[in-house]
Structures are given as C-alpha cells and as structure tokens.
Design a protein around this motif. Structure first.
Motif, mmCIF file in Angstrom:
data_model
loop_
_atom_site.group_PDB
_atom_site.id
_atom_site.type_symbol
_atom_site.label_atom_id
_atom_site.label_comp_id
_atom_site.label_asym_id
_atom_site.label_seq_id
_atom_site.Cartn_x
_atom_site.Cartn_y
_atom_site.Cartn_z
ATOM 1 N N THR A 1 62.147 5.567 49.936
ATOM 2 C CA THR A 1 62.819 4.633 50.833
ATOM 3 C C THR A 1 63.235 5.339 52.123
ATOM 4 N N GLN A 2 63.764 6.550 51.994
ATOM 5 C CA GLN A 2 64.163 7.314 53.175
ATOM 6 C C GLN A 2 62.955 7.626 54.060
ATOM 7 N N GLY A 3 61.843 8.006 53.465
ATOM 8 C CA GLY A 3 60.644 8.300 54.242
ATOM 9 C C GLY A 3 60.122 7.084 54.978
ATOM 10 N N ILE A 4 60.130 5.943 54.320
ATOM 11 C CA ILE A 4 59.670 4.709 54.966
ATOM 12 C C ILE A 4 60.601 4.346 56.120
ATOM 13 N N TYR A 5 61.875 4.586 55.948
ATOM 14 C CA TYR A 5 62.853 4.352 57.007
ATOM 15 C C TYR A 5 62.603 5.292 58.193
ATOM 16 N N LEU A 6 62.457 6.586 57.900
ATOM 17 C CA LEU A 6 62.321 7.577 58.960
ATOM 18 C C LEU A 6 60.988 7.507 59.701
ATOM 19 N N PHE A 7 59.913 7.271 58.976
ATOM 20 C CA PHE A 7 58.587 7.362 59.571
ATOM 21 C C PHE A 7 57.971 6.005 59.928
ATOM 22 N N LYS A 8 58.317 4.977 59.200
ATOM 23 C CA LYS A 8 57.609 3.711 59.350
ATOM 24 C C LYS A 8 58.428 2.601 59.992
ATOM 25 N N GLY A 9 59.733 2.833 60.164
ATOM 26 C CA GLY A 9 60.553 1.881 60.898
ATOM 27 C C GLY A 9 61.243 0.808 60.082
ATOM 28 N N SER A 10 61.326 0.982 58.755
ATOM 29 C CA SER A 10 62.042 -0.020 57.957
ATOM 30 C C SER A 10 63.536 0.084 58.228
ATOM 31 N N LEU A 11 64.269 -0.899 57.754
ATOM 32 C CA LEU A 11 65.728 -0.883 57.857
ATOM 33 C C LEU A 11 66.370 -0.499 56.528
ATOM 34 N N GLY A 12 65.534 -0.110 55.560
ATOM 35 C CA GLY A 12 66.023 0.276 54.245
ATOM 36 C C GLY A 12 65.650 -0.761 53.199
ATOM 37 N N SER A 13 66.073 -0.504 51.979
ATOM 38 C CA SER A 13 65.745 -1.414 50.886
ATOM 39 C C SER A 13 66.785 -1.312 49.790
ATOM 40 N N ARG A 14 66.716 -2.263 48.890
ATOM 41 C CA ARG A 14 67.590 -2.272 47.720
ATOM 42 C C ARG A 14 66.730 -2.467 46.487
ATOM 43 N N LEU A 15 67.087 -1.758 45.435
ATOM 44 C CA LEU A 15 66.389 -1.863 44.160
ATOM 45 C C LEU A 15 67.351 -2.452 43.143
ATOM 46 N N ARG B 1 54.464 13.343 48.813
ATOM 47 C CA ARG B 1 54.532 13.747 47.397
ATOM 48 C C ARG B 1 55.464 12.834 46.604
ATOM 49 N N GLU B 2 56.609 12.491 47.176
ATOM 50 C CA GLU B 2 57.540 11.584 46.500
ATOM 51 C C GLU B 2 56.907 10.204 46.312
ATOM 52 N N HIS B 3 56.204 9.749 47.334
ATOM 53 C CA HIS B 3 55.536 8.452 47.241
ATOM 54 C C HIS B 3 54.490 8.468 46.122
ATOM 55 N N GLN B 4 53.754 9.554 46.029
ATOM 56 C CA GLN B 4 52.752 9.663 44.960
ATOM 57 C C GLN B 4 53.428 9.728 43.590
ATOM 58 N N ALA B 5 54.550 10.430 43.489
ATOM 59 C CA ALA B 5 55.281 10.505 42.221
ATOM 60 C C ALA B 5 55.762 9.115 41.802
ATOM 61 N N ALA C 1 64.042 8.633 40.318
ATOM 62 C CA ALA C 1 64.209 9.875 41.080
ATOM 63 C C ALA C 1 63.471 9.813 42.413
ATOM 64 N N ALA C 2 62.313 9.177 42.418
ATOM 65 C CA ALA C 2 61.499 9.118 43.637
ATOM 66 C C ALA C 2 61.962 8.018 44.597
ATOM 67 N N TRP C 3 62.546 6.956 44.059
ATOM 68 C CA TRP C 3 62.889 5.788 44.872
ATOM 69 C C TRP C 3 63.687 6.118 46.143
ATOM 70 N N PRO C 4 64.802 6.851 46.071
ATOM 71 C CA PRO C 4 65.584 7.096 47.296
ATOM 72 C C PRO C 4 64.808 7.868 48.364
ATOM 73 N N ARG C 5 64.021 8.851 47.941
ATOM 74 C CA ARG C 5 63.269 9.640 48.922
ATOM 75 C C ARG C 5 62.136 8.822 49.544
#
Length: 109
Positions: free
Chosen positions: A26-40, A74-78, A20-24
């Motif tokens: 990943t989205q936060g890391i993309y939006l705030f930290k500059g990643s290009l996304g990820s795959r699980l 919060r999602e990252h902590q979850a 449940a937390a993974w997509p959010r």
C-alpha cells in the motif's frame, strides 16, 4: 475521488504473509503510483475486502504502467504469492458521490 474495491482470496495458511506485505505494498502504491491509500477489512465470514482511494480514474488507470522500486516490488510479489489470484477480483470501480468520512471527531453545532 475514485475508489477501487477488491475481494482478496488468501491461500490457506498464508494470512500472515498477506498481512505482512499489505502495508508495504500500500505504501509503495501511494509513493510511486499516486494512490491516496487504502483500507483492508476482514468480513464476519472471513473474506478480505479492501478499497483503495485514488484522486481520479485517470490516475488509477495510469498507475498500471508505473513501476515501483525493487524493495516494494518484492513486497508486491510476496503479497501476490500469498493470494489465490484466480479468485481475487476487483469488485467495484466507482466515483465518490458524497464523502463524509472523518478522522477527527465531528464538529457538532
């Protein structure tokens, strides 16, 4: 492009929380930290393997010092709470030597 590959060890009974937390996260890391996304991925023997794409090594390294807003935090902590952090690890950090992943059908000539 720079790739970081992870092996996540999820606590027993916490897979739903992790997923449940993974997509959010990943989205936060993309939006705030500059990643290009990820795959699980989930391997045949039940291991959770992920890789994150970054424009370059420098962006990945600088991302460690970049915060996210409270909702993403919060999602990252979850997600962290669902993991056995002592066993979760970075498996590889690597530069892309050749990239031929396609999101559309190949144009065959």
């Amino acid at each position: 492009m720079y790739i970081v590959m992870f092996e996540f060890v999820v606590k027993p009974g916490r897979e739903a929380d992790f997923l449940a937390a993974w997509p959010r996260v990943t989205q936060g890391i993309y939006l705030f930290k500059g990643s290009l996304g990820s795959r699980l991925h989930k391997s045949e023997d039940g291991q959770w393997i992920a890789y994150a794409q970054w424009p370059d090594r420098d962006t990945f390294e600088r991302a460690q010092d970049v915060g996210m807003n409270e909702a993403y935090h919060r999602e990252h902590q979850a997600m962290r709470d669902a993991l056995n952090l002592e066993e979760t690890r970075i498996v590889y950090k690597m530069d892309v030597a050749c990239d031929y992943l396609q999101r559309r059908p190949f144009a065959v000539e």
